[in-house]
Scaffold this active site. Structure first.
Site, short mmCIF file in Angstrom:
data_model
loop_
_atom_site.label_atom_id
_atom_site.label_comp_id
_atom_site.label_asym_id
_atom_site.label_seq_id
_atom_site.Cartn_x
_atom_site.Cartn_y
_atom_site.Cartn_z
N HIS A 46 -39.80 32.91 -17.26
CA HIS A 46 -40.99 32.96 -16.39
C HIS A 46 -41.32 31.58 -15.83
O HIS A 46 -42.48 31.28 -15.55
CB HIS A 46 -42.21 33.53 -17.11
CG HIS A 46 -41.96 34.80 -17.85
ND1 HIS A 46 -42.12 36.03 -17.28
CD2 HIS A 46 -41.51 35.02 -19.11
CE1 HIS A 46 -41.81 36.98 -18.16
NE2 HIS A 46 -41.42 36.38 -19.28
N LYS A 105 -39.76 9.79 1.95
CA LYS A 105 -39.19 11.07 1.55
C LYS A 105 -37.67 11.07 1.42
O LYS A 105 -36.96 10.42 2.18
CB LYS A 105 -39.56 12.16 2.58
CG LYS A 105 -41.00 12.52 2.66
CD LYS A 105 -41.56 13.38 1.53
CE LYS A 105 -40.87 14.68 1.29
NZ LYS A 105 -41.26 15.71 2.25
N GLU A 131 -31.42 23.47 -0.08
CA GLU A 131 -32.31 24.37 0.69
C GLU A 131 -31.50 25.22 1.66
O GLU A 131 -31.73 26.42 1.80
CB GLU A 131 -33.37 23.56 1.45
CG GLU A 131 -34.47 23.05 0.53
CD GLU A 131 -35.41 22.06 1.21
OE1 GLU A 131 -36.38 21.67 0.57
OE2 GLU A 131 -35.17 21.66 2.36
N SER A 148 -37.27 12.20 5.99
CA SER A 148 -38.26 12.80 6.88
C SER A 148 -38.38 11.94 8.13
O SER A 148 -38.19 10.74 8.09
CB SER A 148 -39.60 12.85 6.14
OG SER A 148 -40.65 12.92 7.06
#
Ligand code: ARG
Length: 462
Positions: free
Chosen positions: A156, A283, A290, A277
């Site tokens: 979980h 970043k 992804e 970024s």
């Protein structure tokens, strides 16, 4: 070369027909298989005295020339030729003249396309197995270094019990092993030749399907021609196998993304496989995992699309089936680049043992061990031990500490029968190593799993 339709239809074609009907824009991908298939076909025709050796030689040298033209980028794919089969036959006619007209004896585009597409799929089953093998080797190399590296095992997405990082990697190796097996099972099942089935009913010519199949490297020939020209199960299988594999990759990618976040910091992708970024200079974004996660959507779509195309088709060939190829090409291409980049990104990914260890100190990962201790050493029924452990966990929370860090005196306040060996029992490393059942996380069990996969690999290599 006039279009096939000219056999019956004579009226001029609608302007849009070529663009709508043609598949050459994408089935040109099958040019090698088409030429290979035609060479085998004319060899068979000549062996059976259906065409002469002279015609055979002329056709084969013309086909080889076409192959060269395509490789050298000198070949013009014309939408007016409709598909790769007509295109090559048409070019052959221009190169060698009338003998080209003998090539299509005792076959149809229906068995021809079934052959080309099947060969393409079989070839890519093998390619994907090779890439999956590289991925497994990469994961095993990581695993070898981390059989004692602790991290929180979760259910979980909550801290559950301590495990080691190698064990976590071997869970993915298990998935990728099944993926390999699925590609190989599909290969074996589908490695039968469709050529010689002709349009749907076989042919009156005295062909030798077995011989042609052998020339093309198949294990045998298909049984029923009506089925063969309408069968695209082999394509569905590679789509399903890819979708399942990409689902595994996607789950792994999701973990890499999580682990790369400031909250975890378990891993860091190298700069070569990260992006930045355009506005936030600090970043470092995990675009690779992804995209791996994102690309799962398209391969799932390709599987559903082909299932849907096929579901209502009467036997045998229907033009709907021309819609079978683009999704397969796309899934194969997506799977290929995904496997390549995942292996490379993993090779250069750094693993932060310290952050993993730090994380194990939260979430009372050895609470189950405390309950087991009360059961085995203090005579508790497990449910009572479970309840008392819950109270001890709540106490640890009030002190903002982990159960594994409570001292003996604190524990004895809850149960005087607890002895000093509890301190070692609750250590996370002890907890991990206690789970030494077959397939468990204990370092000794993990090492056995590692050995199993290494043997499996070396048996395959040898
Ligand atoms: N381009 C067609 C396809 O990909 C080839 C088979 C055409 N057969 C036919 N009878 N029209 O499905």
């Amino acid at each position: 070369m006039p279009k096939v339709a000219s056999g019956k239809t004579t009226a001029p074609k609608a302007k849009l027909l070529d663009a709508f009907n043609a598949s050459i824009t994408f089935d040109k991908e099958l040019y090698e298989e088409d030429i290979q298939g035609s060479i085998a076909h004319v060899k068979m025709l000549a062996k059976q005295n259906i065409i002469t050796d002279t015609s055979k030689e002329k056709i084969i040298s013309g086909l080889k020339l076409i192959l060269q033209e395509i490789h050298e980028g000198k070949y013009a794919f014309d939408i007016g030729d409709e598909d790769i089969h007509m295109s090559i036959e048409s070019r052959l006619g221009k190169l060698i003249g009338d003998d080209a007209k003998r090539m299509h004896t005792a076959r149809s585009r229906n068995d021809q396309v079934a052959l080309d597409f099947r060969m393409f799929v079989l070839k890519n089953n093998k390619k994907l197995v090779t890439l999956l093998t590289t991925l497994i080797k990469t994961l095993l190399n990581i695993a070898k270094k981390h059989t004692t590296t602790l991290l929180p095992g979760m259910t979980h997405l909550q801290h559950a019990q301590p495990i080691n990082f190698a064990y976590h990697m071997l869970a993915y190796v298990s998935m990728f092993q099944r993926d390999i097996q699925r590609f190989e099972d599909s290969f074996t099942r589908n490695n039968v030749s469709p050529i010689g089935c002709a349009a749907l009913a076989g042919t009156p010519y005295e062909t030798d399907r077995e011989y042609e199949a052998k020339l093309l490297g198949f294990d045998g020939v298909s049984i029923n021609c009506l089925d063969t020209v309408s069968d695209r199960d082999f394509a569905l299988e590679i789509l399903f196998n890819i979708a399942t594999m990409m689902m595994h990759i996607s789950r792994f990618a999701e973990e890499i993304i999580l682990w790369s976040s400031s909250e975890f910091r378990f891993v860091e992708l190298s700069d070569a496989y990260s992006t930045s970024s355009s506005i936030m200079p600090q970043k470092k974004n995990p675009d690779v995992p992804e995209l791996l996660r994102g690309k799962t959507g398209r391969v799932n779509g390709n599987l559903i699309a082909l299932l849907t195309v096929l579901k209502g088709l009467p036997l045998a060939y229907n033009k709907d089936m021309q819609e079978d190829k683009e999704g397969v090409f796309d899934s194969v291409q997506t799977a290929t680049i995904s496997l390549q980049i995942l292996s490379q990104a993993l090779e250069s990914m750094s693993i932060n043992k310290k952050a993993m260890l730090q994380a194990t100190k939260k979430g009372h990962l050895s609470a189950t061990d405390l309950a087991d201790y009360l059961t085995t050493k203090c005579g508790y029924a497990f449910r009572d031990a479970y309840k008392l452990t819950g109270e001890i966990v709540a106490y640890a929370d009030t002190k903002a500490t982990d159960v594994s860090e409570l001292c003996l005196e604190e524990l004895q306040k809850f149960e005087p029968a607890i002895k000093s060996d509890i301190i070692k029992t609750l250590q996370l490393e002890t907890s991990m190593n206690a789970r030494n059942s077959q397939g468990g996380t204990a370092t000794c069990s993990t090492l056995k799993q590692l050995e199993y996969f290494e043997n499996w690999l070396s048996e395959r290599d040898g």
